[in-house]
Design a protein around this motif. Structure first.
Motif, PDB file in Angstrom:
ATOM      1  N   SER A  25       4.527  80.719  -8.366  1.00  0.00           N
ATOM      2  CA  SER A  25       3.415  80.423  -7.470  1.00  0.00           C
ATOM      3  C   SER A  25       3.836  79.281  -6.562  1.00  0.00           C
ATOM      4  O   SER A  25       4.932  78.718  -6.698  1.00  0.00           O
ATOM      5  N   GLY A  26       2.936  78.916  -5.640  1.00  0.00           N
ATOM      6  CA  GLY A  26       3.236  77.788  -4.773  1.00  0.00           C
ATOM      7  C   GLY A  26       3.421  76.496  -5.537  1.00  0.00           C
ATOM      8  O   GLY A  26       4.279  75.675  -5.192  1.00  0.00           O
ATOM      9  N   VAL A  27       2.637  76.308  -6.596  1.00  0.00           N
ATOM     10  CA  VAL A  27       2.768  75.097  -7.410  1.00  0.00           C
ATOM     11  C   VAL A  27       4.121  75.078  -8.113  1.00  0.00           C
ATOM     12  O   VAL A  27       4.809  74.046  -8.146  1.00  0.00           O
ATOM     13  N   VAL A  28       4.505  76.215  -8.677  1.00  0.00           N
ATOM     14  CA  VAL A  28       5.813  76.296  -9.328  1.00  0.00           C
ATOM     15  C   VAL A  28       6.924  76.016  -8.323  1.00  0.00           C
ATOM     16  O   VAL A  28       7.878  75.273  -8.607  1.00  0.00           O
ATOM     17  N   ALA A  29       6.799  76.593  -7.130  1.00  0.00           N
ATOM     18  CA  ALA A  29       7.808  76.354  -6.086  1.00  0.00           C
ATOM     19  C   ALA A  29       7.890  74.877  -5.735  1.00  0.00           C
ATOM     20  O   ALA A  29       8.986  74.339  -5.499  1.00  0.00           O
ATOM     21  N   THR A  30       6.750  74.208  -5.700  1.00  0.00           N
ATOM     22  CA  THR A  30       6.735  72.770  -5.408  1.00  0.00           C
ATOM     23  C   THR A  30       7.504  71.987  -6.459  1.00  0.00           C
ATOM     24  O   THR A  30       8.337  71.130  -6.137  1.00  0.00           O
ATOM     25  N   VAL A  31       7.228  72.260  -7.731  1.00  0.00           N
ATOM     26  CA  VAL A  31       7.903  71.537  -8.816  1.00  0.00           C
ATOM     27  C   VAL A  31       9.402  71.806  -8.778  1.00  0.00           C
ATOM     28  O   VAL A  31      10.218  70.886  -8.935  1.00  0.00           O
ATOM     29  N   ILE A  32       9.776  73.071  -8.570  1.00  0.00           N
ATOM     30  CA  ILE A  32      11.198  73.422  -8.503  1.00  0.00           C
ATOM     31  C   ILE A  32      11.891  72.657  -7.388  1.00  0.00           C
ATOM     32  O   ILE A  32      13.032  72.199  -7.533  1.00  0.00           O
ATOM     33  N   GLY A  33      11.200  72.487  -6.265  1.00  0.00           N
ATOM     34  CA  GLY A  33      11.820  71.822  -5.129  1.00  0.00           C
ATOM     35  C   GLY A  33      11.813  70.313  -5.219  1.00  0.00           C
ATOM     36  O   GLY A  33      12.833  69.655  -4.977  1.00  0.00           O
ATOM     37  N   VAL A  34      10.654  69.726  -5.582  1.00  0.00           N
ATOM     38  CA  VAL A  34      10.513  68.288  -5.411  1.00  0.00           C
ATOM     39  C   VAL A  34      11.037  67.473  -6.588  1.00  0.00           C
ATOM     40  O   VAL A  34      11.518  66.348  -6.398  1.00  0.00           O
ATOM     41  N   VAL A  35      10.957  67.989  -7.804  1.00  0.00           N
ATOM     42  CA  VAL A  35      11.388  67.185  -8.955  1.00  0.00           C
ATOM     43  C   VAL A  35      12.880  66.822  -8.881  1.00  0.00           C
ATOM     44  O   VAL A  35      13.244  65.666  -9.120  1.00  0.00           O
ATOM     45  N   VAL A 148      10.365  71.182   1.848  1.00  0.00           N
ATOM     46  CA  VAL A 148      11.130  72.304   1.314  1.00  0.00           C
ATOM     47  C   VAL A 148      12.582  71.872   1.163  1.00  0.00           C
ATOM     48  O   VAL A 148      13.084  71.044   1.931  1.00  0.00           O
ATOM     49  N   ASP A 149      13.224  72.401   0.156  1.00  0.00           N
ATOM     50  CA  ASP A 149      14.635  72.110  -0.090  1.00  0.00           C
ATOM     51  C   ASP A 149      15.461  72.866   0.949  1.00  0.00           C
ATOM     52  O   ASP A 149      15.659  74.078   0.860  1.00  0.00           O
ATOM     53  N   THR A 150      15.947  72.149   1.948  1.00  0.00           N
ATOM     54  CA  THR A 150      16.651  72.792   3.056  1.00  0.00           C
ATOM     55  C   THR A 150      18.077  73.174   2.709  1.00  0.00           C
ATOM     56  O   THR A 150      18.763  73.815   3.520  1.00  0.00           O
ATOM     57  N   GLU A 151      18.540  72.780   1.523  1.00  0.00           N
ATOM     58  CA  GLU A 151      19.834  73.283   1.054  1.00  0.00           C
ATOM     59  C   GLU A 151      19.656  74.614   0.342  1.00  0.00           C
ATOM     60  O   GLU A 151      20.497  75.506   0.434  1.00  0.00           O
ATOM     61  N   ARG A 152      18.546  74.752  -0.369  1.00  0.00           N
ATOM     62  CA  ARG A 152      18.252  76.013  -1.050  1.00  0.00           C
ATOM     63  C   ARG A 152      17.760  77.071  -0.059  1.00  0.00           C
ATOM     64  O   ARG A 152      18.131  78.238  -0.142  1.00  0.00           O
ATOM     65  N   ARG A 342      11.808  63.861   2.126  1.00  0.00           N
ATOM     66  CA  ARG A 342      10.687  63.068   2.631  1.00  0.00           C
ATOM     67  C   ARG A 342       9.495  63.146   1.681  1.00  0.00           C
ATOM     68  O   ARG A 342       8.853  62.135   1.378  1.00  0.00           O
ATOM     69  N   GLU A 343       9.202  64.356   1.194  1.00  0.00           N
ATOM     70  CA  GLU A 343       8.097  64.511   0.244  1.00  0.00           C
ATOM     71  C   GLU A 343       8.359  63.695  -1.024  1.00  0.00           C
ATOM     72  O   GLU A 343       7.470  62.980  -1.516  1.00  0.00           O
ATOM     73  N   ALA A 344       9.580  63.806  -1.561  1.00  0.00           N
ATOM     74  CA  ALA A 344       9.918  63.089  -2.794  1.00  0.00           C
ATOM     75  C   ALA A 344       9.795  61.582  -2.606  1.00  0.00           C
ATOM     76  O   ALA A 344       9.277  60.870  -3.486  1.00  0.00           O
ATOM     77  N   GLN A 345      10.256  61.075  -1.490  1.00  0.00           N
ATOM     78  CA  GLN A 345      10.195  59.640  -1.222  1.00  0.00           C
ATOM     79  C   GLN A 345       8.749  59.148  -1.219  1.00  0.00           C
ATOM     80  O   GLN A 345       8.434  58.086  -1.784  1.00  0.00           O
ATOM     81  N   LYS A 346       7.845  59.924  -0.619  1.00  0.00           N
ATOM     82  CA  LYS A 346       6.450  59.496  -0.524  1.00  0.00           C
ATOM     83  C   LYS A 346       5.743  59.594  -1.873  1.00  0.00           C
ATOM     84  O   LYS A 346       4.893  58.749  -2.194  1.00  0.00           O
ATOM     85  N   ILE A 347       6.079  60.609  -2.667  1.00  0.00           N
ATOM     86  CA  ILE A 347       5.489  60.699  -4.007  1.00  0.00           C
ATOM     87  C   ILE A 347       5.988  59.544  -4.867  1.00  0.00           C
ATOM     88  O   ILE A 347       5.205  58.890  -5.587  1.00  0.00           O
ATOM     89  N   ASN A 348       7.280  59.280  -4.805  1.00  0.00           N
ATOM     90  CA  ASN A 348       7.833  58.164  -5.591  1.00  0.00           C
ATOM     91  C   ASN A 348       7.204  56.835  -5.193  1.00  0.00           C
ATOM     92  O   ASN A 348       7.038  55.939  -6.035  1.00  0.00           O
ATOM     93  N   ALA A 349       6.841  56.706  -3.918  1.00  0.00           N
ATOM     94  CA  ALA A 349       6.189  55.465  -3.472  1.00  0.00           C
ATOM     95  C   ALA A 349       4.825  55.303  -4.133  1.00  0.00           C
ATOM     96  O   ALA A 349       4.409  54.175  -4.445  1.00  0.00           O
ATOM     97  N   VAL A 350       4.118  56.414  -4.364  1.00  0.00           N
ATOM     98  CA  VAL A 350       2.844  56.353  -5.092  1.00  0.00           C
ATOM     99  C   VAL A 350       3.085  55.867  -6.518  1.00  0.00           C
ATOM    100  O   VAL A 350       2.352  55.013  -7.039  1.00  0.00           O
ATOM    101  N   TYR A 351       4.114  56.394  -7.160  1.00  0.00           N
ATOM    102  CA  TYR A 351       4.453  55.952  -8.520  1.00  0.00           C
ATOM    103  C   TYR A 351       4.741  54.453  -8.540  1.00  0.00           C
ATOM    104  O   TYR A 351       4.249  53.721  -9.415  1.00  0.00           O
ATOM    105  N   GLU A 352       5.561  54.019  -7.594  1.00  0.00           N
ATOM    106  CA  GLU A 352       5.932  52.590  -7.560  1.00  0.00           C
ATOM    107  C   GLU A 352       4.712  51.710  -7.360  1.00  0.00           C
ATOM    108  O   GLU A 352       4.621  50.617  -7.940  1.00  0.00           O
TER     109      GLU A 352
END
Length: 358
Positions: A25-35, A148-152, A342-352
């Motif tokens: 699903s879209g959620v699964v695709a998100t986790v696969i890409g961003v984690v 989106v993972d632009t290498e994948r 870019r997405e990962a950086q912004k999510i990690n900033a929320v964690y920090e």
């Protein structure tokens, strides 16, 4: 490699991204890409049935270590994206009294029901995938647009050769991706193809996505319409495809169509554009913010058959070189605005921010 062999668990892992759903699903695709992108900068692991490419922790190791505080921090982050994952996080934090802070990402562009609103109210921090999604929430949210993972997801060196490798007929492919149901608008796509394919003998259409038992009447209606148009050999319903094969499908197509009547966010436009594939998308979900009209493809009103057919026809009528030019612009647009980094950086900033507030 076992998490303990990395010296991460139980003390080193700082965040866990659960993904409990087995179906793609879209959620699964998100986790696969961003984690994996997040894991370059924070010690995050996914939990659930995911491909081996995603940094993960097993349920056994999770149970053994979830009571411990991470090294140097008071809390771990539990980043949920579904209601079941929020409930599980509340069990960890509120019932078992384990050291967790709960983050939820909301993509829905509608007001949530009472129970989901209650769950969201219990989260420590909220992320919304678009300003529109944030506007439906009852509390402040940090907007982090999906990437989106632009290498994948990348263009094929030779799109014609990539299409030929599928073994499907024709010279060019056009397709729609997503769970086969009324919401996703595959009926609109089939209707457009019934009109356009007779004019374009070199093209073949594909419908890719899961169809559950409850959606069989809709699927049957699609097949009946295809048969009545005499196009059973040119509009092919391929069903659910392996997760690992999805990038190959995106890059072998010459046009991607996203006719959804409703979306939460909708990753397909940027997955297609990252693959150098021009798109035609309905103005649902985040598509109006993702697709640049006339430059990376076309946007059409939701549930507008005539507009959808006309926009697809414009792209099909281009010569191959011109259409590839649109695809190159689409790829450049994603690289500039919607990278997974870019997405990962912004999510990690929320964690920090959460950790700084300890």
């Amino acid at each position: 490699m076992h998490p303990d062999e990395r010296g991460l668990w139980p003390d080193g892992i700082e965040a866990v991204a659960p993904s409990f759903k087995r179906r793609f699903s879209g959620v699964v695709a998100t986790v696969i890409g961003v984690v994996p992108a997040q894991a370059k900068h924070v010690a995050i692991r996914a939990l659930g049935p995911l491909p081996a490419s995603v940094p993960q922790i097993t349920w056994r190791d999770f149970r053994l270590g979830s009571w411990r505080r991470p090294r140097g921090r008071r809390w771990r982050i539990w980043h949920a994206r579904r209601d079941t994952e929020m409930i599980f996080g509340m069990l960890l934090r509120d019932v078992l009294r384990q050291p967790w802070k709960l983050v939820f990402t909301s993509a829905a562009q509608k007001r949530h029901g009472p129970f989901l609103r209650f769950l969201i109210s219990q989260m420590d921090r909220i992320i919304a995938t678009s300003p529109q999604a944030a506007s439906y929430l009852d509390r402040p949210a940090t907007v982090v647009v999906h990437g989106v993972d632009t290498e994948r997801y990348h263009p094929a060196p030779d799109r014609a050769l990539a299409w030929k490798a599928t073994g499907l007929p024709g010279r060019y492919g056009i397709g729609v991706f997503g769970r086969v149901r009324h919401q996703k608008g595959q009926d609109l796509f089939v209707e457009a193809m019934a009109e356009l394919l007779p004019r374009h003998p070199d093209w073949t259409a594909v419908v890719i996505g899961l169809s559950t038992p409850t959606e069989q009447p809709f699927l049957a209606a699609l097949k009946a319409r295809i048969a009545s148009a005499g196009l059973t050999d040119r509009i092919l319903i391929l069903g659910e495809q392996p997760i690992a094969k999805m990038p190959e499908w995106f890059r072998c197509l010459s046009i991607g169509v996203i006719p959804a009547r409703w979306e939460g966010f909708g990753l397909v436009p940027i997955e297609a554009m990252a693959s150098g594939t021009p798109v035609v998308a309905a103005r649902s979900g985040a598509a109006p913010d993702l697709v640049k009209e006339g430059e990376t493809g076309h946007l059409v009103p939701v549930d507008d058959q005539a507009a959808l057919t006309a926009a697809i026809a414009r792209l099909m009528a281009l010569d191959e070189q011109a259409r590839e030019g649109v695809g190159r612009a689409a790829r450049a647009h994603v690289l500039a605005e919607f990278s997974i980094e870019r997405e990962a950086q912004k999510i990690n900033a929320v964690y920090e921010d959460i950790w700084r507030g300890d």
